[in-house]
Each structure stands twice: as C-alpha cells, then as structure tokens.
Design a protein around this motif. Structure first.
Motif, PDB file in Angstrom:
ATOM      1  N   GLY A 562       0.799  -1.216   0.000  1.00  0.00           N
ATOM      2  CA  GLY A 562       0.000   0.000   0.000  1.00  0.00           C
ATOM      3  C   GLY A 562       0.836   1.272   0.000  1.00  0.00           C
ATOM      4  N   TYR A 564       3.932   3.600  -1.977  1.00  0.00           N
ATOM      5  CA  TYR A 564       4.084   3.943  -3.397  1.00  0.00           C
ATOM      6  C   TYR A 564       5.556   4.058  -3.786  1.00  0.00           C
ATOM      7  CZ  TYR A 564      -0.864   4.519  -3.615  1.00  0.00           C
ATOM      8  OH  TYR A 564      -2.194   4.243  -3.599  1.00  0.00           O
ATOM      9  N   LYS A 610       1.851   7.282   1.274  1.00  0.00           N
ATOM     10  CA  LYS A 610       1.005   8.069   0.374  1.00  0.00           C
ATOM     11  C   LYS A 610       0.940   9.534   0.788  1.00  0.00           C
ATOM     12  CE  LYS A 610      -3.391   7.671  -2.042  1.00  0.00           C
ATOM     13  NZ  LYS A 610      -4.810   7.402  -1.893  1.00  0.00           N
ATOM     14  N   GLU A 611       0.831   9.765   2.090  1.00  0.00           N
ATOM     15  CA  GLU A 611       0.667  11.159   2.501  1.00  0.00           C
ATOM     16  C   GLU A 611       1.938  11.976   2.278  1.00  0.00           C
ATOM     17  OE1 GLU A 611      -0.051   8.479   4.426  1.00  0.00           O
ATOM     18  OE2 GLU A 611       0.650   8.734   6.491  1.00  0.00           O
ATOM     19  N   HIS A 802      -7.554  15.584  -1.684  1.00  0.00           N
ATOM     20  CA  HIS A 802      -8.270  14.542  -0.929  1.00  0.00           C
ATOM     21  C   HIS A 802      -7.602  13.181  -1.069  1.00  0.00           C
ATOM     22  CE1 HIS A 802     -10.030  14.345  -5.019  1.00  0.00           C
ATOM     23  NE2 HIS A 802      -9.919  13.054  -4.795  1.00  0.00           N
ATOM     24  N   GLY A 805      -4.666  12.668   1.944  1.00  0.00           N
ATOM     25  CA  GLY A 805      -4.841  12.755   3.392  1.00  0.00           C
ATOM     26  C   GLY A 805      -6.027  11.919   3.841  1.00  0.00           C
ATOM     27  N   ALA A 806      -6.025  11.514   5.108  1.00  0.00           N
ATOM     28  CA  ALA A 806      -7.145  10.730   5.625  1.00  0.00           C
ATOM     29  C   ALA A 806      -8.358  11.645   5.797  1.00  0.00           C
ATOM     30  CB  ALA A 806      -6.766  10.100   6.956  1.00  0.00           C
TER      31      ALA A 806
ATOM     32  N   ARG B  27     -12.267   7.439   0.726  1.00  0.00           N
ATOM     33  CA  ARG B  27     -11.188   8.003   1.542  1.00  0.00           C
ATOM     34  C   ARG B  27     -11.055   7.157   2.788  1.00  0.00           C
ATOM     35  NH1 ARG B  27     -11.108  14.306   1.907  1.00  0.00           N
ATOM     36  NH2 ARG B  27      -9.112  13.788   2.887  1.00  0.00           N
ATOM     37  N   VAL B  28      -9.976   7.446   3.484  1.00  0.00           N
ATOM     38  CA  VAL B  28      -9.632   6.576   4.588  1.00  0.00           C
ATOM     39  C   VAL B  28      -9.877   7.261   5.921  1.00  0.00           C
ATOM     40  CG1 VAL B  28      -7.509   5.877   5.735  1.00  0.00           C
ATOM     41  CG2 VAL B  28      -8.029   5.027   3.442  1.00  0.00           C
ATOM     42  N   PRO B  59      -5.243  -2.254  -0.319  1.00  0.00           N
ATOM     43  CA  PRO B  59      -6.041  -1.125   0.182  1.00  0.00           C
ATOM     44  C   PRO B  59      -7.235  -0.852  -0.726  1.00  0.00           C
ATOM     45  CG  PRO B  59      -4.016  -0.323  -0.853  1.00  0.00           C
ATOM     46  CD  PRO B  59      -3.965  -1.828  -0.926  1.00  0.00           C
TER      47      PRO B  59
END
Ligand code: SRM
Ligand code: FAD
Ligand code: SF4
Ligand code: FES
Lengths: 816, 119
Positions: A562, A564, A610-611, A802, A805-806, B27-28, B59
């Motif tokens: 998960g 990158y 990811k973030e 979007h 971020g969570a 989204r998470v 995911p």
C-alpha cells in the motif's frame, strides 16, 4: 476389500485419457501409480507448437494439474524412468531404484523421435521435437535470433519452423521429398502449402538430402548431398517417430513395430495393456491422438469390467496447426487405376479440393484453403456411404449436395449425429447438441467445459461455434467481436467508432447512448472509455480521475504493502549532480526504505507513504525533476546509449535524439505503455529492437523499428523504415504514436496492435502516404498541447488533495 | 491500547462531510482497528469497510468504485461494498462497519469499531 493396484508407465496423452474415463466409469476401483520419465504432469503434447510460437504458455496446456493427482489419489513419480518389468513378481523398477507392484499394468511409453545418424548429429544445438524440454531448448536457442534449419517438412517440422520464425529466427526447412507433407497431402496441395510457408519468410528446400552437420562444439552448418552449405545455429530433426517399445521387448512381451495388443488392448500378457503410440494394434501403429483416445476408451472399459470393449482403428484426419493456413486431409488419396477423382480449384481464393472415390464411395479427401466441410466429408469416408446420388455436386459440400441454401451453418446442420466434430477428444455432434440443450449451455466456453470439444488443438472451434448456432438459433451471439467487458456487447473498435460517429463526449453519455448494461460500468470499461474519450477529444474532454487506476490517479505506483514508488524522469537516461543530490536528500528526509536503478535507465524510490507523496514531489520539482510516468498507460522511458558523444562506434547522437524524443512525447496517453530506445549503432546497446518503438542509428541516418516486446512476450521489432535526418525521425515516430493512439485497443501494446492491423498497413500509412503522416503528426502535436504539464507539480499546488490525506483520524480521539 | 467496552450501545462519531469524498471514490479513516475505507457511490450512498482486501490485504480505498462494488487495486478482486464479501468466483470477506449519513455528514459507529479492537 483391498483395491487392485494399477501401475502406468508413461504419463502422456493416451494414459491420461484412460484414467479420465476409468475414474468416470469405476471411481475408486484402483490404486493408481504413474511413472513418468518427463519431470512433469500430463499435458497436451499437440499444443507444444503454440507454446513454441508464444501463443500459449505451458500452464495453459496442462491437462492434469498437480491438484488432479491429489484429488484422485494418484501417485505420480515425476522424472522416473521405468527400466524393468518383472512379470513373474508383478513389479516394475525405475532407474532410481523405486519398485512398485501391480495387479494391472499399462505400458504407455509413446514414441521416440527418429534421429538420422549423419555425422554431427550429436552436436550441441541439434534437437528433436517431442516434449516441453525440446521447446524450452528451442526458445533459448531462438533468443540468439540466429539461423535455424529444420530437417523434415512434415507436420511437426512445419509447426516447428513457423514457431521458430515467430520467435525471430531465420528458418530454412529441408525436405527429402519433392513436396511438403507428402504423406498427408497430394502434390498440388503440397505446393500451395509450400507457397504459404514461404510467404511467411521461411525458406523451403525440397529434395534436400542432409549429408552432414558441421560444428566445432555446437552446430555451425548443415551440408547437403549436393554440396549446399547452410549456416545453422540450431538444427531441428523432425523426420518421423518410431514406437518406443523397448521396455515391452525387455519384459518379453510380443513386439513388432510396437508392442502388440489384441482388440481388447491387452499385450501377450493378459495383465499388461499397452496404449498410445507404443502400441501396435491390428498390425498398425498410430501417431495422432484420435485413435489413441479410442484405444484409451477400450482399456478404461476393460478395467472397469466391460470385457466386450474392442478397438477398431478408423480413418484419421490431419490438420496443420498453423494460424492462417487451412489444410485438411483424410483417408487414402493415392492415385490408382480403380479410383476416380473430383478436383475443384479456385486460384483467386487460394482454394484447392480433391476427392478420391472408389466403387462410388469416398475414400480420401484433401482440402487446402477452405476446410469448413472437412468434418462432413470425413464422416462420408468413415461410414463408406454410397455417394452416387450426390456425385455431381459432391465437391461443393453438404450445403449444395443437400440442396439447402448456402448458409455457413448448413454444412454443420447437415452432419449426422454421430459425425465427429472434435478429433482430438473424440466428441461427436450429438454429444455436443445434447449437452447444449440439456445443460442450457450458452457459449463456446461452456461447451468446452462440459464436452471437451475444441478444448485441445482448437482447430474445430469454428465447427463447434456453428453447432452452437444451429442448436440455439438466434439465442446465440457468436461474439465475432469480443465485447469490451460484461457491461456491453460492443467490442473496443465499435465503441471507438461510435464515440466519433455520434460525437459522444463523456463516460455517462457513452453508457447512455450505447446502452450499457450496468449503471456505471466496471474497472475494465471505465479506464478504457476514459482513454478513448481523452484521445478522441483532446482539450475538450475532462479527464475522469475516478475512472483511472490508482497509479494514474495519484501519479505513483502502488506497492504490495500500500505504499508507493516514485520515479522521476531522467531524460534519455542522463542525470546530473543536482538531480542525484536532490534524490539523495529526499530519500534521507522522508526515510524512504529503498532506492533502485530501474530497467528503464532511471532511479526508483520505493516505499513512500502516500501522505508524503506531494512533499517528496515538491522537493524533486525544485531540482527540476518531473514525473517519470512509470505508472502510466502513456510514454514511459526513452532509453539511449552514449552514441557519438563518447562511443568509438557511435554513428549519430543517440543520446541527444533520445532526449529530444522524450521531451517531445512525454505526457502523452497511449492505449498501453509506450517505451522507446535509441541506439547509436547496430550493436544496439540501448536494446532498441525489443522496444515499442526503437531507433538504430546508422551512418546514413536512422532505421526506425517498432512492435518489439520484452515483457510477457519477447519479440524483435519490425522495421518501419529508414530516414535521413533527426527531424524526419521525430516526425515518423510521432505519427506512428498517433496512429497507435487512434487505433490501439485499450491495454493493447504496440506489437499486438501491429500484429492485428499488419506491418505493411502501418508502413504504408506512415512511410508511403506522406500527407497522411503529416496529418497524424499534426494531430499528435495538437493533443500534446493539453498533456504536457507535470502532474506532480499540479498536485504539489493542491490538486486532488483529498487523495493524499485521511478523511479523519479516530485514533487521536480514542486516545483522549 | 484497547479499552474493554461492555455496552453495546451505538456511539456515532462524525468523520466528515460526504462531499469530501469524490463520487465513485473513497477516503480513509484511521482508527484503532486500522484504516477504514469510506466509499461514496454514483448514487451518493456511502459504505465503510476495513481497508484490507480479503485476498492479500490490498487497500480497497484505492480501487475503482462501480455500482456498489470496488475493484481492488492489487489483483482486481471485486468486493461488495455493502457486505465486504468478494464477488464472482473469489471467496473471502472483509469487515464492514455501520455507517449513516446525517445532514450531509458521515457518522461511523465508534462502539462497533472499538468492540472489534477488543475482539
Ligand atoms: C521498476 C521496474 C523494475 C525495476 O526495478 O527495474 C518495473 C516495475 C514494474 N513493472 Fe515493469 N518495470 C520496469 C521495467 C520494465 C521493463 C524493461 C524496460 O522498460 O526496458 C519491461 C520489459 C519491456 C516491455 O515493457 O516490454 C517491463 C515489463 C513489464 C510488464 C510486461 C508488459 C507487457 O506488455 O508484456 C508489466 C505488466 C503490465 O504492464 O501489465 C510490468 C509491470 C510492472 C509493475 C508496474 C507491476 C505492477 O503492476 O505493479 C511494476 C511496478 C513497480 C513499481 O512500482 O515501480 N512491467 N518492465 C522498471 C521500471 C522502468 C522505468 O524506469 O519506468
Ligand atoms: C509437437 C507435436 C505436435 C503434434 N500435433 C498433433 C496434432 O495436431 N494432432 C494429433 O492428433 N497428434 C499430434 N501429435 C502427436 C500426439 O502428440 C501423440 O500422438 C500423443 O501425444 C501420443 O500420446 P502417448 O500417450 O502415446 O505418448 P506421449 O504423449 O509421447 O507420452 C509418452 C510418455 O511416456 C514417457 N516415457 C517413455 N518411456 C518411459 C519409461 N520407460 N518410463 C517412464 N516414462 C516413460 C515419456 O517421457 C512421455 O512423457 C503431435 C506431437 C508433437 C510432438
Ligand atoms: S518483473 Fe515482476 S516482480 Fe519484478 S518488478 Fe516487474 S512485475 Fe514486479
Ligand atoms: S489484495 Fe485485493 S485482489 Fe489481491
């Protein structure tokens, strides 16, 4: 009650079928042990040629996978050669010393390829064509793209020759007789076949008598009786087979050409059966699977308790499994006094048909070009039908003979119920039609699964499809075009055409106008539609991010955990202190766990959270680096070699041209990924001849290649043409890219598109038709106006925030 | 750090506006049980699943959303958003979570999430 012990020697197609039938008829009756000299499970030997040509993988031709042996409680010894049978003790012994005792034994040792004992026949590089090991050895040898000489112009030799040619070798076929496949074809058909083989770029030499194979360590050349010398890096001997009856002989069984069996397939020892090519029944041995499967049925029936089952050999039919060449022969077609013949030739359509009659009955048939009615004629031969009444129109086939209209399905409809449709699996017409009606089968796949028809060599697929059509009528849609996915009945090409014809500009409109069956598509059609719309309406269409795969949505490659990976462009594989320093800093700052040189001449940072992506990109952007699109169905890399800048052999500035190309093409979306390379001379250090598009620089300019592959498939490129200047090279390459963008189906790499539309068509449109090339070039340039902005920079500025971020973090609240 | 929660009462917690999720997207939400993927369909429905594919933990939030399913980004299993079960020939099920939408905001059931931590 203790189970009887059944031991099988050899794990080929014949005993495989025995066991299938036995387990159907008498499940659990025997404890089965198989010894196989080949170190593998049972597979479809007749499909080795598609494996050689690259059309299929080994996994696709396995008949019984490992699970089958477990499920049926069969013990399989792989790589175990049986060396002795002790008939008194009822045991068999292997070379490795394993011993197994039997109540019933089946010998199924197949055949051995004949090797002509000319001097040099034991050199490395001289192969036969019998099993997967041979195919693997050929595939390795083919990597050299050198010269192959195939000795033998029969079925096996020709299939090997075509396969090796497909693998990029320069192939010559040597055949002792004046015409090819003379045992199955008459002279006329043999010549037609030779022409078709030659049209594929294979050289055919008939009346060629091999005298000697030369070479120091490996083969280097083949010398013919007439003194001709042929350079060879690989020699395939495909001159015939002989039954492998040695084991039977050692065990004291009665042996002629093969191990002799009676009508019940028992050898001279009633507890030992022989089946397959090693067996001799009614004084004949066999080399095609159809009669072997009939033998198998008899043994299975006998083992299951039916002592009446008997084997009677029937006529066999031959087909050559080379895509695009249709030939069929059956029965006896030799000329003789007491025979008449009927011949039909249609030179324009490349059709030749010949029927041989004796006493008003059909005894042989040879067809070239149009083989659709083969099954009907084969049935007449097998039945010995009196054809006096049909005689005048017989050669036109069943649709004419029956007086029915010339409907392609009429031939099939006219077949009697017991006509054999699938020779490999011995499936007759009524078995298929009954299965279709009683099990409500709807598709070819269904019929394959339930009847095995068309599941082996596939040459009867057309017949089976027509049969489904005849049985189901309009309810069957033969799906001549493969639909894009389950959401529509339309194929890719139709959808593209309709998008243009009806000016459709959004995905929901496509689904509305073209009557999609689902409310919002699926993960197969949505990315394809997004690409088609983007390529058709540059500047107009608004990209639908939600219809892109995750990699293209977030401009990085998702990894198995998960995280990158991030691959910046290094134009033409060149980098600098500044770039390398920026990469080093980024790796340190974001604790990136792995840094790797990719196969595409640039650097990959793997395991980025990811973030962190936007921040990583921001730092890379600052050093002037942009996204390398390592995730895109679009331009990936342009590999180069050092060329005239440094190399003593360089003929042109390959690095410079590579950089120019990458700067011109980057950002473009294509049906599948697009990789280029530019090599400075034919030594080809940038591996340009296995790329989607490759350039080989030469003194006089640039050779432009395309349609190579080096991933799932390995293919050398085809030459598109030669140009004199860099500017022309760039124009040709952009036009080619645009043609592919307009015609390629989504996920279809250039080499597959090329194969579908034909190399010549592409050459004609790009090299010969200059106005067309210019128009394609202009369209490419126009669409690039909208695609060359760095997606990383856009996201650093906040686009699609979007994604990174969570939505919320409940772990913080839980801690309160 | 799991607190044992004995009451079975629902405990709705606001995780943000529905509009913060793209249509046909996800989204998470980070939570004590791991990441929870919150999906929004073309019909503006929302669903919450554990962000872990039943196949190899891919995911799901990164997949393509279509109808009430999502195609996993790693090996293309299709997961039903309502139940978390794999569709078609594949077998497996991922945990799903209670969710409701009130005045355009997404509420998750914290009690259910915490009970899974305890379990
Ligand atoms: C990173 C890299 C391997 C490496 O460490 O060197 C790589 C990594 C992946 N390759 Fe590759 N390929 C890499 C060079 C190649 C090459 C060599 C080359 O480009 O010269 C090939 C053979 C050439 C070709 O494309 O024909 C190659 C043939 C493939 C294929 C087979 C494609 C085919 O149509 O046959 C796949 C599978 C696919 O695309 O469906 C694939 C797929 C992948 C994926 C995207 C697998 C996936 O779906 O996740 C890998 C992504 C890893 C990542 O996140 O970075 N990769 N891959 C190379 C990146 C090159 C770059 O700088 O962009
Ligand atoms: C490339 C190719 C293409 C062909 N195309 C066609 C076609 O289009 N149509 C058609 O009808 N037929 C075709 N054939 C012929 C067909 O494959 C054979 O007729 C069939 O496979 C023979 O089956 P079998 O079981 O008798 O022997 P095989 O399949 O040859 O199996 C014999 C097995 O026994 C093993 N063995 C031998 N000795 C021992 C021992 N002492 N101990 C243990 N194991 C042993 C061998 O390793 C081998 O695995 C083709 C053959 C080849 C090679
Ligand atoms: S070769 Fe296979 S494992 Fe290696 S990077 Fe390419 S896709 Fe991944
Ligand atoms: S992890 Fe989801 S399909 Fe494999």
């Amino acid at each position: 009650m203790t189970k009887q012990k059944l031991v099988v020697i050899g794990n080929g197609m014949a005993p495989g079928r025995v066991l299938d039938r036995l387990f159907e008829a008498a499940p659990g009756a025997y404890d089965v042990t198989i010894f196989n000299a080949e170190p593998r499970v049972n597979y479809d030997r007749i499909m080795l040629s598609p494996v050689l040509s690259g059309e299929k993988s080994f996994e696709q031709i396995v008949i019984h996978g490992d699970g089958w042996y477990i499920k049926n409680g069969v013990t399989l010894y792989k790589g175990a050669t049986v060396t002795g049978i002790d008939r008194a003790a009822r045991t068999v012994t292997t070379a490795r010393g394993e011993v197994a005792s039997y109540d019933k034994l089946i010998v199924a040792t197949g055949s051995l390829p004949i090797i002509i004992p000319v001097p040099g026949h034991t050199l490395a590089g001289v192969l036969t064509y019998r099993d997967l090991d041979d195919v693997q050895a050929m595939l390795i040898a083919a990597k050299s793209r050198g010269k192959a000489v195939v000795i033998g112009g029969g079925l096996l030799g020709l299939e090997a020759a075509v396969g090796l040619k497909e693998q990029g070798m320069d192939v010559t076929v040597l055949h002792l007789m004046p015409t090819l496949m003379e045992r199955q074809l008459d002279t006329a058909a043999g010549h037609l076949l030779q022409r078709a083989i030659e049209e594929r770029g294979i050289r055919v030499i008939t009346k060629a008598n091999t005298k000697e194979i030369l070479g120091a360590k490996r083969v280097e050349a083949v010398i013919l009786e007439d003194g001709t010398r042929l350079h060879a890096d690989l020699v395939i001997m495909a001159v015939g087979i002989k039954p492998n009856a040695a084991l039977g002989k050692i065990a004291g069984l009665e042996v002629g050409r093969g191990i002799k069996v009676d009508a019940g397939m028992a050898t001279s020892d009633p507890d030992i059966y022989a089946v397959g090519e090693c067996a001799e029944a009614h004084g004949q041995t066999f080399g095609l699977v159809a009669p072997l499967y009939e033998m198998a049925n008899v043994i299975a029936a006998r083992l299951a308790g039916d002592q009446a089952a008997e084997f009677t050999p029937s006529a066999t039919a031959t087909k050559l499994k080379v895509t695009g060449i249709n030939l069929f022969s059956a029965g006896d077609f030799a000329e003789a006094k007491d025979r008449e013949e009927i011949v039909l030739r249609d030179a324009a359509r490349g059709i030749y048909k010949r029927l041989v009659l004796k006493d008003n009955r059909l005894i042989g048939a040879v067809f070239y070009g149009d083989t659709a009615d083969g099954a009907w004629f084969f049935d007449l031969i097998k039945k010995g039908t009196d054809v006096t009444a049909l005689r005048d129109t017989l050669i036109f086939g069943p649709s004419f003979a029956g007086g029915t209209p010339l409907d392609p399905t009429a031939a099939v409809a006219a077949l009697p119920d017991e006509a054999e449709i699938c020779g490999c699996n011995g499936v007759c017409k009524s078995k298929i039609t009954t299965a279709i009606t009683s099990l409500s089968l709807k598709s070819l796949d269904d019929v394959r699964a339930h009847t095995k028809a068309s599941a082996s060599c596939g040459s009867c697929t057309g017949l089976v499809e027509q049969l489904i059509k005849v049985t189901l009528g309009d309810a069957y849609n033969p799906a001549a075009v493969q639909p894009m996915c389950g959401c529509t009945g339309l194929g890719h090409d139709d959808v593209r055409r309709l998008i243009v014809a009806r000016s459709i500009k959004t995905i929901p409109d496509v689904m509305q106008v073209l009557e999609w069956k689902t409310s919002c598509g699926c993960a197969k059609c949505r990315p394809a539609l997004n690409y088609y719309l983007l390529a058709t309406w540059p500047g107009d269409y608004k990209d639908d991010n939600q219809s892109r795969y995750i990699n293209e949505r977030v401009h990085a490659n998702i990894q198995k955990d998960g995280t990158y990976s991030v691959v910046p462009r290094m134009w033409g594989g060149m980098t600098s202190v500044k770039e390398l320093r920026a990469i080093a800093d980024v790796v340190e700052k974001f604790n990136i766990p792995a840094v790797k040189c990719t196969g595409g001449q640039r650097i990959d940072m793997l395991g980025v959270k990811k973030e962190d992506l936007p921040a990583v990109w921001s730092d890379l952007n600052k050093a002037g680096m942009v996204s390398g699109a390592a995730y895109a169905k679009g331009l990936r890399t342009v590999k180069t070699c050092v060329g005239t800048d440094w190399c003593r052999f360089g003929t042109q500035d390959s690095t410079g041209l590579g950089i120019k190309l990458e700067k011109f093409l980057w950002g473009s979306w294509t049906p599948a990924k697009l990789k280029l390379a530019v090599s400075g001379c034919p030594r080809n250090c940038a591996e340009a001849t296995c790329k989607d598009i490759g350039v080989i620089c030469v003194d006089s300019g640039y050779d432009i290649h395309f349609g190579g592959a080096a991933g799932l498939d390995i293919k050398g490129t085809e030459v598109l043409g030669h140009v004199g200047t860099e500017d022309e090279a760039i124009e040709v390459i952009a036009a080619l890219t645009q043609l592919y963008r307009e015609q390629g189906r989504y996920l279809e790499r250039i080499y597959k598109w090329m194969k579908r539309v034909g190399v010549k068509t592409v050459q004609q449109q790009i090299m010969d038709d200059v106005p067309r090339r210019k128009a394609l070039y202009e369209r490419f340039v126009f669409s690039q106006k909208f695609s060359q902005s760095d997606p990383w920079a856009e996201r650093v500025k906040g686009k699609d925030a979007h994604e990174f971020g969570a939505l919320a973090d409940l772990t913080l609240e839980a801690a309160e | 750090m799991s607190k044992a929660i004995s009451k079975v009462k629902l405990q709705w917690v606001d995780v943000g506006p529905l509009d913060a999720i793209p249509i046909r997207g996800a989204r998470v939400v980070k939570s004590a049980v791991g990441c929870i993927a919150v999906f929004r369909t073309a019909e503006n429905q929302a669903f919450a699943l554990l962000d872990k594919c039943p196949h190899k933990g891919g995911p799901l939030s990164q997949g393509i959303v279509h109808d009430t399913g999502v195609t996993c980004p790693l090996h293309n299993w299709v997961i039903n958003l309502q139940t978390g079960a794999a569709l078609g020939a594949d077998e497996g099920q991922t945990a799903s979570f209670n969710l409701k939408i009130e005045k355009g905001r997404i509420l998750l059931d914290a009690a259910q999430i915490n009970s899974k931590v305890a379990a």
